[in-house]
Design a protein around this motif. Structure first.
Motif, PDB file in Angstrom:
ATOM      1  N   CYS A 114       0.857  -1.185   0.000  1.00 38.60           N
ATOM      2  CA  CYS A 114       0.000   0.000   0.000  1.00 38.60           C
ATOM      3  C   CYS A 114       0.893   1.236   0.000  1.00 38.60           C
ATOM      4  CB  CYS A 114      -0.868  -0.029   1.254  1.00 38.60           C
ATOM      5  SG  CYS A 114      -1.694   1.533   1.555  1.00 38.60           S
ATOM      6  N   SER A 116      -0.033   4.136   0.882  1.00 33.35           N
ATOM      7  CA  SER A 116      -0.441   5.086   1.924  1.00 33.35           C
ATOM      8  C   SER A 116      -0.111   4.606   3.336  1.00 33.35           C
ATOM      9  CB  SER A 116      -1.956   5.319   1.857  1.00 33.35           C
ATOM     10  OG  SER A 116      -2.342   5.764   0.583  1.00 33.35           O
ATOM     11  N   CYS A 154      -3.958   0.682  -4.683  1.00 34.72           N
ATOM     12  CA  CYS A 154      -4.501   0.091  -3.465  1.00 34.72           C
ATOM     13  C   CYS A 154      -5.796   0.827  -3.111  1.00 34.72           C
ATOM     14  CB  CYS A 154      -3.486   0.242  -2.333  1.00 34.72           C
ATOM     15  SG  CYS A 154      -4.104  -0.326  -0.743  1.00 34.72           S
ATOM     16  N   CYS A 156      -7.408   0.467   0.034  1.00 36.44           N
ATOM     17  CA  CYS A 156      -7.672   0.316   1.475  1.00 36.44           C
ATOM     18  C   CYS A 156      -8.251   1.618   2.049  1.00 36.44           C
ATOM     19  CB  CYS A 156      -6.390  -0.046   2.212  1.00 36.44           C
ATOM     20  SG  CYS A 156      -5.268   1.351   2.393  1.00 36.44           S
ATOM     21  N   CYS A 159      -6.027   4.627   1.631  1.00 36.23           N
ATOM     22  CA  CYS A 159      -5.981   5.134   0.251  1.00 36.23           C
ATOM     23  C   CYS A 159      -7.281   5.861  -0.093  1.00 36.23           C
ATOM     24  CB  CYS A 159      -5.673   3.996  -0.723  1.00 36.23           C
ATOM     25  SG  CYS A 159      -3.961   3.425  -0.566  1.00 36.23           S
TER      26      CYS A 159
HETATM   27 ZN    ZN Z   1      -3.777   1.409   0.641  1.00 38.80          ZN
END
Ligand code: ZN
Ligand code: GLA
Length: 676
Positions: A114, A116, A154, A156, A159
């Motif tokens: 990820c 972030s 990504c 998530c 993000c």
């Molecule tokens: Zn992410």
């Protein structure tokens, strides 16, 4: 540029062989024999550098760096973020990527973190800083290689949050966002920022403005992560250049689709890329493929208008094409020299040595499992090393192009996303490659540029299928042509603005003025449909797309032959200010493009002064040194070919005199310098 000579080297993974000192010793011996002067190391070494959290082990790398240095081999040192050790994924699952369906990925593979995740960023900061501190003064350190082939996205929660912040910055208010995304369509209006989620095949994916912004965000977020990676490195080693390896996409060798490299290139000191053409395939000629390689080389050189590095290539075959064919004799030299001819200051390989196990054990390498120098591939590499030594003088030299072909990532994303035309035949990058082919065939140097580039330095701008053009670019094109520039555009151009909203009240005014026409309708063909364009008693095939327009001030060069628009304008030319606008209304085959661009090049007086009689299989590229030009003559065919040039030369590779009539053996390459 950092280096004085052309880099010849490879991705080197000594971390796979630390229990085999005999192999490590043999590596150095063989590197010297192959003329290797650079090794790229550390891309996937995190498990060896930090086997357990906080337990850092650098001694092995110290020893590798020292040994390389003692043997005159410079190091391109990578940060290891492209793959994580298992302990990290286990302890901190947030470092793993979440896909567009919201599924959390499991540990494994690579290139799947990820961008972030605060924990991943923290871990990257720690390891990168330790590496930079440890090796900042090391005499072998030539360059930083940040991560490996950044790509992917990504979805998530971190993000999603970052996406929303990005949007807030972009639009300030939800009213603006809703208007720009046309969200009243299908009741998609957002009334609160937290309702916005990233595009997903099981959620929102029909709001085109959002899809486009998501792609822009992914580029910005990847760059943000990269900037995070280099923060301490930059501070600790301000004089060591930084790169990260870019890619091309698919076997078609179109520009990488996932990231806008125009943006990314601003953040690297040197552009580098990884090139894996399927040479000797059974669907195109060698020249067809070579021209596509040339296109990407020219694009990536143009990103910074300076020499680039070929970071990876295979000395023989890859392991991930559907069919992994070996390079035929001669192809390794030819394909290596091609990159240098287009502006590369390196020829680097993936990989130095084949691994014994796992997925890349059959990927081509300089050193095979036989662990010796006796095979054909090793000898081919050695010969390339020797040849590069003879042309070191081109290092750092540039190319000068009078033609700019426009490629735009935004436009590419938007046209691919559009639900219309024909899903199968849009092929924006491939269309550009077809236009490029004329210039490649005729040995006319080309830059591939963004619509935001400075256009004024070009005599001819070619911008086919530029679906998305923002207002400021429309004005730029106007100014460019008004001031004497020549602009070629085609069907499906200037349809939408930067939010993927169509222009209202007809084709943009600026385009109507430049081309002296008003585009009114685009006809889309079934795969077997055909029409023809008639020009001066000649006729050329039309397929896929035909645009119809009202002619205002333009002079009609060619007309359609059939259908309800028989006799109407298909190709036009218009004087606008001091320049000219040329419009190609339909998709054609190569024969028309050759005819059309031959005419334009005569009009604009662009031709290669050195090549008197060229050959479609022989590519001529040159690099301009301060006081002279070095010409690369490359036969991309399986038969003997001939060209005629304007002066006698010396071949720097064979050190032989070369006449104005040049005979080329199959796959032969010559590097020529005019006699004093
Ligand atoms: Zn992410
Ligand atoms: C990419 C990667 C390399 C290697 C090669 C194989 O370019 O960066 O690590 O996997 O592909 O072709």
């Amino acid at each position: 540029m950092v280096q004085e000579k052309i880099l010849h080297g490879a991705d080197y993974n000594p971390d796979q062989w630390l229990d085999r000192p005999d192999i490590l010793k043999k590596d150095i011996e063989l590197m010297k024999e192959a003329g290797i002067n650079t090794a790229t190391i550390g891309m996937f070494s995190w498990d060896k550098l930090e086997p357990e959290e906080g337990d850092f082990q650098f001694e092995w790398l110290d020893s590798i760096m020292d040994t390389l240095y003692e043997n005159d081999i410079k190091v391109i040192l990578a940060t290891p973020s492209a793959a994580r050790p298992a302990w990290m994924s286990k302890k901190y699952p947030e470092v793993l990527r979440t896909n567009e369906r919201g599924e959390k990925m499991r540990h494994g593979g690579r290139h799947n973190h990820c961008f972030s995740s605060p924990i991943y960023r923290k871990k990257v900061t720690i390891i990168n800083k330790k590496i930079a501190e440890r090796y900042k003064e090391h005499p072998a350190l030539l360059m930083w290689h940040i991560s490996n082939e950044y790509g992917g996205e990504c979805h998530c929660q971190y993000c999603q949050e970052n996406f929303r912040s990005w949007l807030k910055k972009e639009y300030s208010t939800l009213e603006n966002l809703n208007a720009s995304w046309w969200t009243t369509f299908w009741a998609h209006t957002y009334t609160s920022w937290d309702q916005i989620e990233s595009p997903s095949s099981i959620g929102e994916n029909e709001v085109h403005g959002m899809n486009l912004d998501w792609r822009r965000f992914v580029t910005d977020q990847t760059i943000d992560f990269y900037e995070h990676e280099i923060k301490d490195i930059r501070k600790l080693t301000p004089n060591i250049p930084i790169t990260t390896n870019f890619m091309a996409d698919t076997m078609d060798l179109i520009p990488f689709q996932g990231l806008d490299y125009y943006k990314f290139a601003k953040h690297v000191d040197v552009v580098s890329w990884d090139c894996y053409p399927a040479w000797h395939n059974d669907w195109e000629t060698t020249a067809d493929l070579a021209s596509k390689v040339g296109f990407i080389d020219d694009l990536y050189r143009s990103l910074k208008q300076q020499p680039f590095l070929l970071m990876e290539s295979t000395p023989s075959m890859v392991n991930w094409h559907p069919v992994n064919k070996a390079k035929r004799p001669g192809m390794h030299m030819l394909s290596s020299m091609q990159h240098i001819a287009h502006g590369s200051d390196s020829n680097l390989y993936f990989q130095w040595r084949k691994s014994r196990g796992s997925s890349e054990k059959f990927h081509g390498a300089v050193v095979d499992h036989d662990n010796n120098n006796q095979n054909r591939v090793f000898q081919d590499v050695r010969k390339v090393g020797e040849s590069l030594e003879k042309i070191n003088k081109v290092t750092g030299s540039s190319k000068k192009s009078r033609v700019g072909i426009i490629y735009d990532w935004d436009s590419n994303w938007a046209i691919n996303d559009s639900q219309g035309f024909s899903q199968e035949t849009k092929q924006y990058p491939q269309t550009l490659q077809n236009h490029y082919r004329f210039f490649w065939n005729n040995d006319i140097p080309v830059d591939i540029i963004s619509p935001k580039a400075d256009l004024s330095q070009y005599d001819l701008i070619v911008a086919p299928m530029l679906y998305l053009i923002d207002e400021s670019s429309l004005d730029k094109f106007s100014t460019y042509v008004a001031n004497g520039g020549n602009l070629v555009m085609s069907y499906i151009s200037g349809v939408v603005n930067e939010h993927d909203l169509t222009y209202m009240n007809g084709w943009p005014q600026q385009l109507q003025e430049i081309f002296g026409i008003n585009s009114v309708e685009t006809d889309v063909y079934y795969p077997k449909d055909r029409n023809r364009i008639l020009i001066d008693g000649k006729s050329f095939e039309v397929k896929d797309y035909a645009e119809l327009f009202d002619v205002k001030s333009a002079h009609v060069i060619g007309t359609y032959d059939e259908d309800f628009y028989a006799g109407q304008a298909a190709i036009t030319e218009n004087n606008f200010g001091k320049g000219k606008g040329y419009f190609i209304g339909a998709r054609t085959n190569q024969e028309f493009l050759d005819y059309f661009y031959s005419y334009i090049c005569k009009e604009v007086q662009i031709c290669n002064d050195f090549v008197i009689k060229g050959n479609d299989n022989v590519s001529v590229q040159s690099r301009k040194l301060s006081n002279k030009e070095v010409f690369f003559i490359m036969n991309f065919s399986e038969s003997n070919q001939k060209i005629l040039v304007s002066s006698e030369t010396v071949d720097l590779l064979s050190e032989k005199h070369v006449n104005v009539e040049i005979n080329m053996l199959p796959y032969e390459v010559k590097v020529l310098e005019k006699r004093e």
